[in-house]
Design a protein around this motif. Structure first.
Motif, short mmCIF file in Angstrom:
data_model
loop_
_atom_site.label_atom_id
_atom_site.label_comp_id
_atom_site.label_asym_id
_atom_site.label_seq_id
_atom_site.Cartn_x
_atom_site.Cartn_y
_atom_site.Cartn_z
N GLY A 1 38.28 -3.50 -16.90
CA GLY A 1 37.39 -3.17 -18.02
C GLY A 1 36.09 -3.95 -17.92
N THR A 2 35.06 -3.45 -18.58
CA THR A 2 33.75 -4.10 -18.59
C THR A 2 33.75 -5.27 -19.56
OG1 THR A 2 32.59 -2.07 -18.02
CG2 THR A 2 31.31 -3.77 -19.12
N LEU A 3 33.20 -6.40 -19.10
CA LEU A 3 33.01 -7.57 -19.97
C LEU A 3 31.65 -7.42 -20.65
CD1 LEU A 3 34.21 -10.43 -17.61
CD2 LEU A 3 35.47 -9.39 -19.48
N ASP A 4 31.67 -7.13 -21.93
CA ASP A 4 30.42 -6.98 -22.68
C ASP A 4 30.10 -8.32 -23.34
OD1 ASP A 4 28.19 -6.00 -23.86
OD2 ASP A 4 29.22 -4.79 -25.36
N GLY A 5 29.56 -9.23 -22.54
CA GLY A 5 29.38 -10.62 -22.95
C GLY A 5 30.41 -11.47 -22.25
N TRP A 6 29.95 -12.53 -21.55
CA TRP A 6 30.89 -13.33 -20.78
C TRP A 6 30.47 -14.79 -20.76
CZ3 TRP A 6 28.14 -15.51 -16.84
CH2 TRP A 6 27.01 -14.82 -16.36
N ALA A 7 31.44 -15.64 -20.49
CA ALA A 7 31.19 -17.08 -20.39
C ALA A 7 32.01 -17.64 -19.23
CB ALA A 7 31.57 -17.80 -21.69
N LEU A 8 31.34 -18.30 -18.32
CA LEU A 8 31.99 -18.93 -17.16
C LEU A 8 31.99 -20.43 -17.36
CD1 LEU A 8 33.08 -18.44 -14.20
CD2 LEU A 8 30.75 -18.98 -13.45
N ARG A 9 33.11 -21.08 -17.06
CA ARG A 9 33.21 -22.53 -17.24
C ARG A 9 33.80 -23.19 -16.00
NH1 ARG A 9 34.72 -21.10 -22.61
NH2 ARG A 9 33.22 -21.88 -24.12
N TRP A 10 33.33 -24.42 -15.74
CA TRP A 10 33.95 -25.27 -14.73
C TRP A 10 33.66 -26.72 -15.08
CZ3 TRP A 10 29.37 -22.65 -13.54
CH2 TRP A 10 28.28 -23.42 -13.15
N ALA A 11 34.34 -27.63 -14.42
CA ALA A 11 34.14 -29.07 -14.65
C ALA A 11 33.83 -29.75 -13.33
CB ALA A 11 35.38 -29.69 -15.29
N PHE A 12 32.80 -30.60 -13.34
CA PHE A 12 32.48 -31.40 -12.16
C PHE A 12 33.40 -32.62 -12.11
CE2 PHE A 12 28.11 -29.45 -12.40
CZ PHE A 12 28.17 -28.82 -11.17
N ALA A 13 33.74 -33.03 -10.90
CA ALA A 13 34.66 -34.16 -10.73
C ALA A 13 33.94 -35.47 -10.46
CB ALA A 13 35.63 -33.87 -9.58
#
Length: 474
Positions: free
Chosen positions: A397-409
């Motif tokens: 399905g289409t993401l209508d608004g998205w947020a990507l997260r990661w953490a630096f070490a």
């Protein structure tokens, strides 16, 4: 005597009205396309297309880039995009932040998507190839052609501007992609800034009687062509201007006195056009007119302008970094950019830290949660680096608004980012979709770029999430 009005047949009136209607329709449809341009139509005057650098825009149906390094960028919907060109031209283009694709000798309506894209929102950048500062072909942009019902979208907003003033070295002569592999383009890309090379192969600082193109007079022009109009400096303001001039003046008999006077004059001209810019005067890599360059900087400093600096470039070009005795090769330009980028970054105006925005509500993982993420460090220098993340929606399905997260070490910190809205709290980075590209369709990717700082170690993040669901590392 009684005057009477001649009778007019009803058919005659009807015929006259029909003729008038036809005339109006003809006027409407044969009018120049730029006159009636609408937002989203892909014409040169479409406000969703951002023309970076110096462009001659006097003809509303055909925009012409001036100097090296000018480019255009926009967003668009649909699965295909085509470029209207007047005559044969060589060019580079990039879609969705991907590698620049080189086309040679194309003309007319040029298809930039021989393999159709996923039905989603996309971004486009087009740059015309230059040779020694002159465009290789007919660099005349006449608009975009999109799918039926598709439209352009606003280009990503500018994050600042750095302008480079110079000769064939600044153009990137002898490198693999000319302007695109020159140190100025590389620095702008590393820092996530708009960038422009006001440069011409063989150019001098001083306009000479034997015809050397002198930036002392032509800096204010839209191009180096004789008779070019003045550039409209209200179109953008540079945050930093980098000057690398003096290599060619020796061959045209320019005296040291004349050089110093003209350099001082150029610094004052630039200050008049860019009141708030920091100006960096590079020592030429061949060490020509160095005392005069320093004296010109000292003169404007002494006159009350503290934002002009001399930059010593000794040791910037490695032994294997030249393609001949004058011009850096690709490795040489990368080495120069690695030295120059932190200096430019240190002189950029402070910008407010983006306020973290509310994350989109995660959608069910069985339908929307599948994704992959590819992280890469694309350039690194002492204390700083440039990275990118490509995230792909592998769900159904289409993401209508998205947020990507990661953490630096390792304590890395992001300074600037593009193709998304960045925020960082401690080690955790959150990137939400840009307003001009809110949706991520199945199979579509978003490529996010950023610059940041590091100290001691710079390892890649171990995990990524998209709208709360974990991504496989690609």
């Amino acid at each position: 005597m009684k005057l009477t009005r001649p009778a007019v047949a009803a058919g005659t009136v009807a015929a006259a009205l029909a003729a008038l209607l036809v005339a109006l329709l003809v006027a409407l449809f044969v009018a120049p396309s730029g006159v009636l341009a609408a937002t989203g139509d892909g014409s040169p005057t479409d406000p969703n297309i951002r023309f970076v650098g110096r462009w001659d825009t006097r003809n509303a149906t055909a925009y012409v880039p001036g100097w090296a390094g000018a480019y255009l960028t926009t967003g668009f919907t649909g699965t295909t995009v085509k470029l209207r060109q007047r005559d044969t031209i060589d060019l580079y283009y990039s879609i969705d932040g991907g590698p620049d694709v080189y086309l040679q000798g194309v003309r007319g309506t040029v298809n930039l998507t021989p393999n159709p894209l996923p039905a989603a929102t996309h971004s486009l950048r087009v740059s015309y190839r230059v040779v020694a500062g002159s465009y290789h072909g007919d660099a005349v942009f006449q608009g975009l052609v999109l799918d039926p019902g598709a439209r352009t979208l606003p280009a990503a907003p500018p994050r600042g501007m750095v302008e480079f003033v110079g000769d064939s070295i600044t153009v990137g002569t002898t490198t693999s992609k000319n302007a695109l592999t020159a140190y100025g383009w590389l620095v702008g890309e590393q820092l996530g800034l708009d960038h422009m090379q006001v440069a011409q192969g063989g150019a001098c600082l001083v306009s000479t009687a034997d015809g050397c193109v002198g930036l002392d007079r032509r800096f204010v022009k839209v191009s180096a062509v004789d008779g070019a109009p003045d550039h409209d400096f209200s179109r953008y303001q540079a945050d930093v201007v980098v000057i690398n001039l003096g290599t060619n003046d020796v061959g045209h008999g320019v005296s040291t006195t004349q050089f110093q006077s003209s350099y001082t004059g150029l610094l004052r001209t630039i200050r008049g056009k860019y009141p708030d810019a920091v100006i960096l005067a590079l020592k030429t890599f061949r060490g020509r007119y160095v005392p005069q360059t320093q004296a010109a900087v000292a003169a404007v400093n002494g006159a009350g302008d503290p934002n002009v600096f001399f930059v010593d470039t000794d040791g910037w070009v490695p032994a294997d970094g030249l393609s001949d005795s004058v011009h850096p090769n690709d490795a040489g330009h990368r080495a120069i950019a690695a030295k120059l980028a932190p200096i430019v970054a240190a002189h950029l105006p402070s910008r407010p830290t983006p306020t973290p925005s509310a994350s989109p509500t995660p959608t069910p993982s069985d339908t929307y949660g599948a994704c992959t993420a590819h992280y890469a460090i694309t350039n690194q220098w002492p204390g700083g680096f440039q990275g990118e993340v490509q995230v792909t929606n592998t769900g159904t399905g289409t993401l209508d608004g998205w947020a990507l997260r990661w953490a630096f070490a390792d304590g890395q910190h992001i300074d600037q980012g593009w193709n998304g809205t960045f925020s960082q709290t401690g080690a955790t980075v959150t990137v939400t979709n840009p307003g001009w590209n809110p949706a991520l369709a199945p199979g579509a990717s978003a490529t996010l770029g950023f610059t940041g700082t590091w100290n001691g170690a710079n390892t890649a993040p171990a995990a990524f999430t998209l709208n709360g669901a974990g991504c496989a590392l690609a």
